[in-house]
Each structure stands twice: as structure tokens, then as C-alpha cells.
Design a protein around this motif. Structure first.
Motif, mmCIF file in Angstrom:
data_model
loop_
_atom_site.group_PDB
_atom_site.id
_atom_site.type_symbol
_atom_site.label_atom_id
_atom_site.label_comp_id
_atom_site.label_asym_id
_atom_site.label_seq_id
_atom_site.Cartn_x
_atom_site.Cartn_y
_atom_site.Cartn_z
ATOM 1 N N SER A 91 0.837 -1.173 -0.051
ATOM 2 C CA SER A 91 0.148 0.047 -0.224
ATOM 3 C C SER A 91 0.736 1.488 0.090
ATOM 4 O O SER A 91 2.227 1.060 0.286
ATOM 5 C CB SER A 91 -0.951 -0.126 1.170
ATOM 6 O OG SER A 91 -0.099 0.127 2.519
ATOM 7 N N THR A 92 0.246 2.315 -0.426
ATOM 8 C CA THR A 92 1.008 3.654 -0.216
ATOM 9 C C THR A 92 1.130 3.940 1.087
ATOM 10 O O THR A 92 2.517 4.663 1.272
ATOM 11 C CB THR A 92 -0.004 4.819 -0.779
ATOM 12 O OG1 THR A 92 -0.539 4.571 -2.097
ATOM 13 C CG2 THR A 92 0.820 5.952 -0.743
ATOM 14 N N SER A 93 0.627 3.726 2.151
ATOM 15 C CA SER A 93 0.939 4.020 3.553
ATOM 16 C C SER A 93 1.960 3.114 3.735
ATOM 17 O O SER A 93 2.962 3.838 4.629
ATOM 18 C CB SER A 93 -0.301 3.606 4.414
ATOM 19 O OG SER A 93 -0.187 3.633 5.755
ATOM 20 N N ALA A 94 2.441 1.930 3.337
ATOM 21 C CA ALA A 94 3.454 1.111 3.693
ATOM 22 C C ALA A 94 4.626 1.640 3.254
ATOM 23 O O ALA A 94 5.588 1.471 3.756
ATOM 24 C CB ALA A 94 3.254 -0.189 3.351
ATOM 25 N N PHE A 95 4.566 1.986 2.105
ATOM 26 C CA PHE A 95 5.782 2.718 1.314
ATOM 27 C C PHE A 95 6.237 3.881 2.093
ATOM 28 O O PHE A 95 7.346 4.363 2.190
ATOM 29 C CB PHE A 95 5.650 3.012 -0.131
ATOM 30 C CG PHE A 95 5.548 1.736 -1.000
ATOM 31 C CD1 PHE A 95 7.034 1.433 -1.340
ATOM 32 C CD2 PHE A 95 4.730 1.157 -1.415
ATOM 33 C CE1 PHE A 95 7.265 0.175 -2.002
ATOM 34 C CE2 PHE A 95 4.896 -0.156 -2.248
ATOM 35 C CZ PHE A 95 5.970 -0.557 -2.518
ATOM 36 N N ASN A 96 5.002 4.762 2.534
ATOM 37 C CA ASN A 96 5.504 5.772 3.521
ATOM 38 C C ASN A 96 6.119 5.398 4.775
ATOM 39 O O ASN A 96 7.255 5.799 5.403
ATOM 40 C CB ASN A 96 4.316 6.782 3.828
ATOM 41 C CG ASN A 96 3.425 7.539 2.832
ATOM 42 O OD1 ASN A 96 4.493 7.832 1.692
ATOM 43 N ND2 ASN A 96 2.388 7.844 2.569
ATOM 44 N N ALA A 97 5.709 4.223 5.530
ATOM 45 C CA ALA A 97 6.260 3.792 6.438
ATOM 46 C C ALA A 97 7.726 3.273 6.275
ATOM 47 O O ALA A 97 8.586 3.437 6.946
ATOM 48 C CB ALA A 97 5.407 2.714 7.089
ATOM 49 N N VAL A 98 7.940 2.691 4.969
ATOM 50 C CA VAL A 98 9.277 2.338 4.627
ATOM 51 C C VAL A 98 10.288 3.560 4.725
ATOM 52 O O VAL A 98 11.303 3.556 5.146
ATOM 53 C CB VAL A 98 9.320 1.661 3.335
ATOM 54 C CG1 VAL A 98 10.935 1.562 2.776
ATOM 55 C CG2 VAL A 98 8.536 0.345 3.529
ATOM 56 N N ARG A 99 10.044 4.615 4.120
ATOM 57 C CA ARG A 99 10.806 5.795 4.002
ATOM 58 C C ARG A 99 11.001 6.369 5.236
ATOM 59 O O ARG A 99 12.288 6.668 5.567
ATOM 60 C CB ARG A 99 10.325 6.924 3.038
ATOM 61 C CG ARG A 99 10.211 6.633 1.641
ATOM 62 C CD ARG A 99 9.722 7.626 0.488
ATOM 63 N NE ARG A 99 8.214 7.795 0.948
ATOM 64 C CZ ARG A 99 7.471 7.062 0.186
ATOM 65 N NH1 ARG A 99 7.873 6.458 -0.784
ATOM 66 N NH2 ARG A 99 5.806 7.496 0.282
ATOM 67 N N VAL A 100 10.092 6.311 6.173
ATOM 68 C CA VAL A 100 10.305 6.651 7.689
ATOM 69 C C VAL A 100 11.082 5.940 8.410
ATOM 70 O O VAL A 100 12.121 6.438 9.384
ATOM 71 C CB VAL A 100 8.922 7.078 8.421
ATOM 72 C CG1 VAL A 100 9.235 7.141 9.827
ATOM 73 C CG2 VAL A 100 8.003 7.969 7.814
ATOM 74 N N ALA A 101 10.944 4.389 8.199
ATOM 75 C CA ALA A 101 11.869 3.611 8.977
ATOM 76 C C ALA A 101 13.223 3.583 8.278
ATOM 77 O O ALA A 101 14.087 3.422 9.150
ATOM 78 C CB ALA A 101 11.070 2.358 8.680
#
Length: 298
Positions: A16-26
Motif C-alpha cells: 500500500s501507499t501507506s506502507a511505502f511511506n512507512a518504509v521511507r520513515v523507517a
């Protein structure tokens, strides 16, 4: 303070888009901590509505697993683009989201999840997943909500409980890593009975109570300020219920931090009422701290 020697930052992905945002933050969190990043996709075989029987080893199974591997590969690539010098690994782990993430948290320094997703992470902000993960994870959980921002302070709510003291330590660490200010909020209301039969004073001074709350906050912050002298701290004592105060203040913060339980938490609840409300309504990324393991500053 959340140091587990060699432990990675773990991020959950589902395409999901949300998960890719989480990847960048992580990825940015892992770089700041000098830790590797582990990308995890929870793969639960979809059961048939008719028979509730899953047939593994079929072409369908192979196709779904290949799709899961592709999700992980794309997430690893996104992390590499975010931080080229970061060590990143990825894995498809069999199981439903909650047990997989809880198992991953045991060997993680930080668990990062998106606020909305597909598959096993879809209900992340609905209690069936969010509450048990945030309440039972063996490391702090960072929920990526809204737009990640590089400006604004780290915000933390404290109430004098042991868990809020641990959340305060995590917030100091985050502010130091991010090179930003820390805003420590302590919200209070006039005394109320905690249990049947409790006696309250017949009269009390609101000014005296406010001074006591100011003193509680100052004492809580003092030790951590000595440990993190690079962090500029602002105190905020607010009269009112803690949850709405923190939700309102979160609008200007790059990260909000709360403990999983507070002073008034009832035994048996997975999350306290304040952390539960802030989880659902905070206006940016949120970290929930259940406990910490003593470590050392890098």
C-alpha cells in the motif's frame, strides 16, 4: 535508551501507499540510529469463504507468494533509494499480521507500521490490529500517520506514571536523533475519586494544585535533560483532559510520543484511554512505548 545490541528497525509492508511511506520513515530512523532495516511482509493464506480450506502448493499459492516477494523487493528498493548506505534485508513471513509483528518486535529496536494498508495491515487503525500490536510489542511502535515532516518538535505526554517516564526517555532520544526541540506536555484536571470510598480534600487551592503539577513535570524532565543536554526542552502544563490536549498539540509536531498506559489505566486494558484516543486521532506520526530495555546513547 531503546538499545538492543545489533537489533534492526523493522517495518511492516503490504504494497500500500501507506506502507511505502512507512518504509521511507523507517529507513531514516534506521540511519539515525546506525541500525540495519528489516522489511517484513506478513503472508496469511486467504481462506475460501465456502470451505475455509486453503490448498497450498498450488499454482495460486505460488502466484500469491511471488506477489508477496515482489512487495518486499519493491519496499527494499524504496528503502535503498531513501538511504543508499543503509543495510536493508527483506522477508516474507508466514502468519497473520498481529502475531508476525509481535514476534518481530522481540528482536527489534523499533517497529514501524503504516496507518492504512492492504491485506494483513488493512485494519491497523482499527482495534483488532492496532491495539494488540501497540500494547504488546516488545519495542516502541511508530505508527506513520499523515505526512511525515522534518520541522516541528517532538511532543510527549506525561502523567507521572512509570510508562510515561519511559515514553519521556524515548522522546528525548528521538528529539536528539532528529536535532529538534522537545515539548513535554502534562495535562491535569481537578482531583476526582479513583475508587469508591476515596476521600477528597474538602477544599483545595487550584493555584497550589497547578504548582504541584508544574513541579511534577520539572522533576520528570530534569534527569533526562542532563542525559541529553543537546535537546532544548519546553514545558507545557495544561488544564484539561490529556487526550484532546495531545491530539490538538500533535498538529504542529513531527512526532508525538505516549506511553501505552497511564496512571489511571484499568487492569486488563490493552491500551489506556489516552493512548487509544491519541492512536486514532493524532494528526501526525505517533510512537507508543510499552516499556524499554536499558541501553546506552550512541
Amino acid at each position: 535508551m531503546t538499545n538492543k545490541s545489533g537489533a534492526p528497525v523493522v517495518v511492516a509492508v503490504d504494497g500500500s501507499t501507506s506502507a511505502f511511506n512507512a518504509v521511507r520513515v523507517a529507513a531514516r530512523e534506521a540511519v539515525a540510529r546506525g541500525r540495519p532495516l528489516r522489511v517484513v511482509h506478513a503472508f496469511a493464506w486467504p481462506l475460501s469463504d465456502a470451505s475455509l480450506i486453503a490448498v497450498t502448493g498450488s499454482a495460486l499459492d505460488a502466484g500469491l507468494r511471488e506477489q508477496a516477494e515482489q512487495i518486499v523487493a519493491e519496499a527494499v528498493n524504496e528503502a535503498d533509494k531513501t538511504a543508499s548506505d543503509l543495510t536493508v534485508t527483506g522477508s516474507v513471513v508466514d502468519g497473520a499480521a498481529v502475531p508476525v509483528l509481535l514476534a518481530e518486535s522481540r528482536a527489534a529496536a523499533l517497529l514501524v507500521v503504516g496507518s492504512r494498508g492492504l491485506g494483513g495491515i488493512t485494519e491497523l487503525l482499527i482495534g483488532s490490529v492496532a491495539v494488540p500490536v501497540c500494547a504488546r510489542a516488545d519495542c516502541p511502535v511508530l505508527v506513520v500517520k499523515g505526512e511525515a515532516r522534518a520541522d516541528g518538535p517532538v511532543l510527549v505526554g506525561i502523567d507521572g506514571s512509570a510508562l510515561s517516564a519511559q515514553a519521556l526517555g524515548f522522546a528525548f532520544e528521538e528529539a536528539s536523533l532528529r536535532g529538534t526541540d522537545l515539548v513535554v506536555v502534562h495535562a491535569w484536571i481537578t482531583p476526582t475519586p479513583n475508587a469508591p470510598g476515596d476521600r477528597l480534600p474538602l477544599a483545595y487551592s487550584v493555584d497550589a494544585l497547578a504548582a504541584d503539577e508544574e513541579r511534577l513535570l520539572a522533576e520528570a524532565v530534569a534527569g533526562w535533560s542532563q542525559r541529553y543536554p543537546d535537546v532544548s526542552v519546553r514545558h507545557r502544563v495544561a488544564y484539561g483532559a490529556p487526550a484532546p490536549v495531545l491530539v490538538r498539540e500533535s498538529a504542529g509536531a513531527q512526532l508525538t510520543v505516549v506511553g501505552a498506559h497511564g496512571r489511571g489505566a484499568l487492569a486488563g486494558l490493552l491500551l489506556g484511554s489516552v493512548s487509544h484516543a491519541v492512536l486514532h486521532h493524532s494528526q501526525g506520526p505517533l510512537a507508543i512505548v510499552r516499556h524499554h530495555r536499558e541501553g546506552h546513547r550512541r
